[in-house]
Write a protein that holds these residues in place. Structure first.
Motif, PDB file in Angstrom:
ATOM      1  N   ARG A  38       4.656   2.218  -4.645  1.00  0.00           N
ATOM      2  CA  ARG A  38       4.443   3.552  -5.264  1.00  0.00           C
ATOM      3  C   ARG A  38       5.863   4.159  -5.439  1.00  0.00           C
ATOM      4  O   ARG A  38       6.012   5.047  -6.237  1.00  0.00           O
ATOM      5  CB  ARG A  38       3.564   4.556  -4.739  1.00  0.00           C
ATOM      6  CG  ARG A  38       2.031   4.589  -5.281  1.00  0.00           C
ATOM      7  CD  ARG A  38       1.263   5.651  -4.839  1.00  0.00           C
ATOM      8  NE  ARG A  38       1.935   6.854  -5.283  1.00  0.00           N
ATOM      9  CZ  ARG A  38       0.979   7.629  -5.691  1.00  0.00           C
ATOM     10  NH1 ARG A  38      -0.286   7.456  -5.582  1.00  0.00           N
ATOM     11  NH2 ARG A  38       1.271   8.901  -6.184  1.00  0.00           N
ATOM     12  N   PHE A  39       6.959   3.914  -4.577  1.00  0.00           N
ATOM     13  CA  PHE A  39       7.978   4.708  -4.511  1.00  0.00           C
ATOM     14  C   PHE A  39       9.236   3.814  -4.940  1.00  0.00           C
ATOM     15  O   PHE A  39      10.234   4.340  -5.001  1.00  0.00           O
ATOM     16  CB  PHE A  39       8.249   5.220  -3.313  1.00  0.00           C
ATOM     17  CG  PHE A  39       7.128   6.201  -2.870  1.00  0.00           C
ATOM     18  CD1 PHE A  39       6.764   7.418  -3.251  1.00  0.00           C
ATOM     19  CD2 PHE A  39       6.093   5.833  -1.908  1.00  0.00           C
ATOM     20  CE1 PHE A  39       5.681   8.357  -2.913  1.00  0.00           C
ATOM     21  CE2 PHE A  39       4.862   6.625  -1.644  1.00  0.00           C
ATOM     22  CZ  PHE A  39       4.689   8.012  -1.936  1.00  0.00           C
ATOM     23  N   SER A  94       4.751   7.696  11.673  1.00  0.00           N
ATOM     24  CA  SER A  94       3.409   7.266  11.932  1.00  0.00           C
ATOM     25  C   SER A  94       3.218   6.174  12.624  1.00  0.00           C
ATOM     26  O   SER A  94       2.350   6.167  13.587  1.00  0.00           O
ATOM     27  CB  SER A  94       2.980   6.870  10.582  1.00  0.00           C
ATOM     28  OG  SER A  94       3.009   8.175   9.535  1.00  0.00           O
ATOM     29  N   VAL A 138      13.474   9.334  -2.119  1.00  0.00           N
ATOM     30  CA  VAL A 138      11.992   9.499  -1.901  1.00  0.00           C
ATOM     31  C   VAL A 138      11.909   8.204  -0.841  1.00  0.00           C
ATOM     32  O   VAL A 138      10.910   8.359   0.030  1.00  0.00           O
ATOM     33  CB  VAL A 138      11.342   9.343  -3.282  1.00  0.00           C
ATOM     34  CG1 VAL A 138       9.891   9.319  -2.830  1.00  0.00           C
ATOM     35  CG2 VAL A 138      11.680  10.766  -3.934  1.00  0.00           C
ATOM     36  N   VAL A 150       0.807  -1.233   0.038  1.00  0.00           N
ATOM     37  CA  VAL A 150      -0.006   0.039   0.040  1.00  0.00           C
ATOM     38  C   VAL A 150       0.716   1.308  -0.028  1.00  0.00           C
ATOM     39  O   VAL A 150       0.411   2.195  -0.765  1.00  0.00           O
ATOM     40  CB  VAL A 150      -0.899  -0.052   1.128  1.00  0.00           C
ATOM     41  CG1 VAL A 150      -1.681   1.228   1.250  1.00  0.00           C
ATOM     42  CG2 VAL A 150      -1.970  -1.219   1.014  1.00  0.00           C
ATOM     43  N   VAL A 151       1.759   1.374   0.866  1.00  0.00           N
ATOM     44  CA  VAL A 151       2.679   2.373   1.049  1.00  0.00           C
ATOM     45  C   VAL A 151       3.944   2.380   0.049  1.00  0.00           C
ATOM     46  O   VAL A 151       4.239   3.381  -0.913  1.00  0.00           O
ATOM     47  CB  VAL A 151       3.294   2.815   2.147  1.00  0.00           C
ATOM     48  CG1 VAL A 151       3.914   4.097   2.515  1.00  0.00           C
ATOM     49  CG2 VAL A 151       1.979   2.871   3.234  1.00  0.00           C
ATOM     50  N   VAL A 153      12.563   8.752   2.686  1.00  0.00           N
ATOM     51  CA  VAL A 153      11.725   9.709   3.415  1.00  0.00           C
ATOM     52  C   VAL A 153      10.443   9.112   3.697  1.00  0.00           C
ATOM     53  O   VAL A 153       9.939   9.387   4.510  1.00  0.00           O
ATOM     54  CB  VAL A 153      11.432  11.046   2.619  1.00  0.00           C
ATOM     55  CG1 VAL A 153      10.590  11.878   3.062  1.00  0.00           C
ATOM     56  CG2 VAL A 153      12.973  11.708   2.494  1.00  0.00           C
ATOM     57  N   VAL A 154       9.935   8.312   2.818  1.00  0.00           N
ATOM     58  CA  VAL A 154       8.676   7.586   2.745  1.00  0.00           C
ATOM     59  C   VAL A 154       8.966   6.784   3.891  1.00  0.00           C
ATOM     60  O   VAL A 154       8.056   6.588   4.907  1.00  0.00           O
ATOM     61  CB  VAL A 154       8.115   6.631   1.610  1.00  0.00           C
ATOM     62  CG1 VAL A 154       7.045   5.942   1.952  1.00  0.00           C
ATOM     63  CG2 VAL A 154       7.913   7.614   0.563  1.00  0.00           C
ATOM     64  N   ILE A 170      10.756   7.153   6.390  1.00  0.00           N
ATOM     65  CA  ILE A 170      11.008   7.998   7.663  1.00  0.00           C
ATOM     66  C   ILE A 170       9.478   8.399   8.168  1.00  0.00           C
ATOM     67  O   ILE A 170       9.027   8.397   9.316  1.00  0.00           O
ATOM     68  CB  ILE A 170      11.692   9.230   7.516  1.00  0.00           C
ATOM     69  CG1 ILE A 170      13.207   8.679   7.331  1.00  0.00           C
ATOM     70  CG2 ILE A 170      11.731  10.174   8.550  1.00  0.00           C
ATOM     71  CD1 ILE A 170      14.210   9.843   6.790  1.00  0.00           C
ATOM     72  N   GLY A 171       8.568   8.536   6.948  1.00  0.00           N
ATOM     73  CA  GLY A 171       7.354   8.949   7.304  1.00  0.00           C
ATOM     74  C   GLY A 171       6.474   7.809   7.825  1.00  0.00           C
ATOM     75  O   GLY A 171       5.879   7.945   8.926  1.00  0.00           O
ATOM     76  N   LEU A 172       6.823   6.491   7.714  1.00  0.00           N
ATOM     77  CA  LEU A 172       6.365   5.503   8.226  1.00  0.00           C
ATOM     78  C   LEU A 172       6.552   5.316   9.742  1.00  0.00           C
ATOM     79  O   LEU A 172       6.002   4.983  10.709  1.00  0.00           O
ATOM     80  CB  LEU A 172       6.864   4.183   7.484  1.00  0.00           C
ATOM     81  CG  LEU A 172       5.998   3.620   6.115  1.00  0.00           C
ATOM     82  CD1 LEU A 172       6.568   2.278   5.775  1.00  0.00           C
ATOM     83  CD2 LEU A 172       4.578   3.237   6.699  1.00  0.00           C
TER      84      LEU A 172
END
Lengths: 292, 353
Positions: free
Chosen positions: A84-85, A103, A92, A80-81, A95-96, A98-100
């Protein structure tokens, strides 16, 4: 004798770093992204295990349940996350992840709160006497569990069709896809397995550290160092590097007074810098060849 | 040259629009603190300080392609240098000069082994910096005040200005930030920027073109370190306090994240990223204090899903649209940077076993 115990202690913490480092390496081999959220996902799994114990499951069963749930969570996050990247710039992806990280940390605090929670002991207290040395069951159990994991991974990668698929996808996703391998499914499974390994690291370390949202932050740094030092795409290298880091750190912290407890983390990192200076691909990594 | 990634937001606009926009911006920045509360001024000051640190990181990571997780260490060096100097009663500019010297020197020393490394190995080496810096800052308590931190009075509003301290500090910080931004932007505008962009896309290509790759990489490290230092120094000007907790690893990681969120290789990127870093937690905290962290993380993911080019790419798109409509515009440039991200560095060939 002090030396022996310090080496043993180092091996025990090294085994925990190794479990998380293996998770990072597996996720990296699957999707080419260093998952900074791996430690935080491990915290999530450890809390899951704790919740399972609170509804009355014995601790081993709870851990097994948490491992299974972690596979689902890891596969879900990949699909799901992360999916895409994967073709984007590597930065990128970082960073995604890191966002995870942020969260999942927030999610853990939301569900279970931020106060310290006692995790039940996994191994019995006491120690086994071998001649005049005593090895605690915790130390023995941690190292043995890691050795079993390594053996299982070795079997999986070298002796099963699934493992062959993993290796194919890691080397060349495009060709794998053309030869009919379900690449997407394999990536999800790779992340699922990584999450399970992380969960193992989390539950092994939890009885010693108390559960709290930030409990894996330092372990993550050691595991990252081990993964990079070992060569990032080499599970074997990650384990060796993790043990090395655990032992060197412990010995330096104990026997060099100027370093002490607060600066001992610097020792493995400086060691890592030195090794990378002479072997930029890590201890067991492959040399990257650039095509112009 | 936009194909090499020089993305300045207002390039496409006609001259009069650019001048008006710049003038409006200057007026806005100067008049802003006069009507704002001390808290808002403090927040905006921290945004600018963070933006300067991000600008340096952008030179190293965005332009040169060297992913660094060590920026908070340089931020800390600058913060402590300015705090120690001003605590001794030296003027701020002396403190900043000391900052640039020390941070730049440390950056150069780190760069020497780091230029040999690529990708994640480099990130890990730089990650070691803040991990070591925090216990070091606690150890050197004679200089740094140890764990409790170091409080100092940096600058105060002079009598003649009639301003409050927070207003004066914001203006000082805005002036210094603007100077650093202009300096770095102008250095990157010409052949240096193109050289860095070439190194990013392929070091082999850059070497073949006669670009001194190692020298440029060391240079990028030094600029990143110096900007990180100045950013930290400006933070101390705003907050008047520094403690070892400011330099922790997670701050370094956050800086890298908000740099990408703001947008790489864009003058606006560091500003937007810094604003995101400082202001979004305020908003999510206001929405629900208990879930602030979760909401912040989801915001990070949301931006990456919707705007993989960062917040700046959205602004660039709007400005590109404006450039097409406004009278006196140059004909539209077909390859606008926002729609033409620099191709990712070629994937390493993997050996087939």
């Amino acid at each position: 004798m002090l030396l022996f115990y310090q080496v043993l202690d180092g091996l025990v913490s090294g085994s925990i770093y190794a479990a998380l480092a293996l998770a990072i390496v597996l996720a990296y081999r699957a999707t080419g992204v260093i998952n900074f959220a791996q430690g935080q996902m491990a915290v999530f799994s450890a809390y899951l295990a704790w919740s399972l114990t609170t509804i009355g499951l014995p601790v081993w069963l709870a851990i097994a349940g948490a491992l299974l749930l972690s596979v689902v969570v890891g596969a879900f996050l990949e699909r799901v996350v992360m999916r895409r990247f994967e073709s984007a710039e590597p930065l990128v992806g970082i960073v995604v992840s890191i966002g995870l990280f942020i969260s999942v940390n927030g999610l853990v605090s939301l569900i279970w709160g931020t106060s310290l929670t006692q995790f039940p002991a996994v191994f019995p207290a006491g120690s086994i006497e071998l001649g005049d040395v005593g090895i605690t069951y915790v130390a023995l159990g941690t190292v043995v569990v890691l050795l079993l994991v390594i053996a299982a991974l070795q079997l999986l990668f070298m002796r099963t069709r699934l493992g062959l698929g993993f290796r194919a996808v890691a080397v060349n996703p495009e060709s794998s896809s053309l030869s009919g391998l379900p690449v997407g499914l394999l990536l999800m499974t790779g992340w699922g397995l990584a999450a399970a390994l992380g969960a193992l690291a989390g539950t092994l370390v939890a009885p010693a550290l108390y559960l709290q949202p930030g409990m894996m932050d330092m372990v993550l740094i050691y595991a990252l160092a081990a993964a990079v030092l070992g060569g990032l795409d080499s599970p074997f290298g990650a384990v060796v590097a993790a043990w090395l880091i655990g032992v060197v750190e412990n010995l330096a912290g104990t026997f060099i007074p100027a370093i002490g407890n607060d600066l001992k983390i610097a020792v493995p990192l400086v060691l890592m810098c030195l090794v990378l200076f002479f072997r930029p691909q890590g201890l067991f990594g492959r040399v990257e060849v650039e095509r112009v | 040259m936009s194909s090499l990634g020089t993305s300045r937001p207002m390039t496409g606009l006609p001259r009069w629009a650019r001048l008006t926009a710049t003038a409006l911006l200057v007026v806005a920045v100067v008049s802003l603190p006069l009507n704002a509360s001390p808290f808002v001024n403090l927040q905006l000051s921290i945004v600018l300080a963070t933006a300067v640190a991000l600008l340096g990181l952008d030179v190293l990571t965005g332009w040169t392609g060297q992913v660094s997780l060590g920026q908070s260490a340089f931020y800390g060096i600058g913060a402590y240098a300015v705090a120690v100097c001003t605590a001794r009663g030296w003027p701020l500019l002396v403190g900043l000069a000391v900052t640039v010297l020390i941070a730049g020197l440390v950056g150069a020393i780190i760069a020497i082994p780091a230029v040999r490394l690529r990708g994640y190995a480099l990130s890990m080496v730089t990650l070691a910096l803040p991990v070591v810096a925090v216990p070091l800052a606690k150890r050197l308590d004679g200089l740094t005040g140890g764990s409790p931190g170091l409080a100092t009075r940096t600058v105060s509003a002079p009598e003649w200005s009639g301003l409050d301290n927070d207003q004066w500090r914001f203006l000082v910080i805005a002036l210094i930030s603007a100077a650093v931004f202009l300096l770095v932007r102008n250095v990157l505008k010409g052949r240096h920027g193109r050289a860095l962009a070439t190194i990013r896309s392929s070091e082999v290509l850059a070497t073949a073109m006669g670009i001194p790759v190692q020298r440029y990489k060391v240079g990028a490290f030094v600029v990143a370190a110096a900007c990180g230092g100045v950013g930290g120094g400006l933070y101390v000007v705003a907050v008047q306090f520094i403690s070892p907790e400011t330099l922790i690893v997670t701050f370094s990681i956050s800086l890298l994240a908000v740099l990408v969120i703001g947008g790489l290789r864009s003058t606006l990127g560091p500003l937007l990223g810094a604003a995101f870093y400082v202001l979004v937690p305020n908003v999510t905290g206001a929405v629900d204090a208990g879930q602030s962290y979760l909401l912040y993380g989801l915001c990070v993911l949301l931006v990456m899903f919707l705007l993989p080019g960062g917040l700046a790419s959205a602004v660039h798109r709007v400005l590109a649209g404006a450039a097409r409509v406004l009278p006196g515009s140059r004909p539209a440039v077909p390859d606008l940077p926002s729609q033409h991200p620099i191709p990712a560095p070629p994937l390493p060939e993997r050996e087939v076993r």
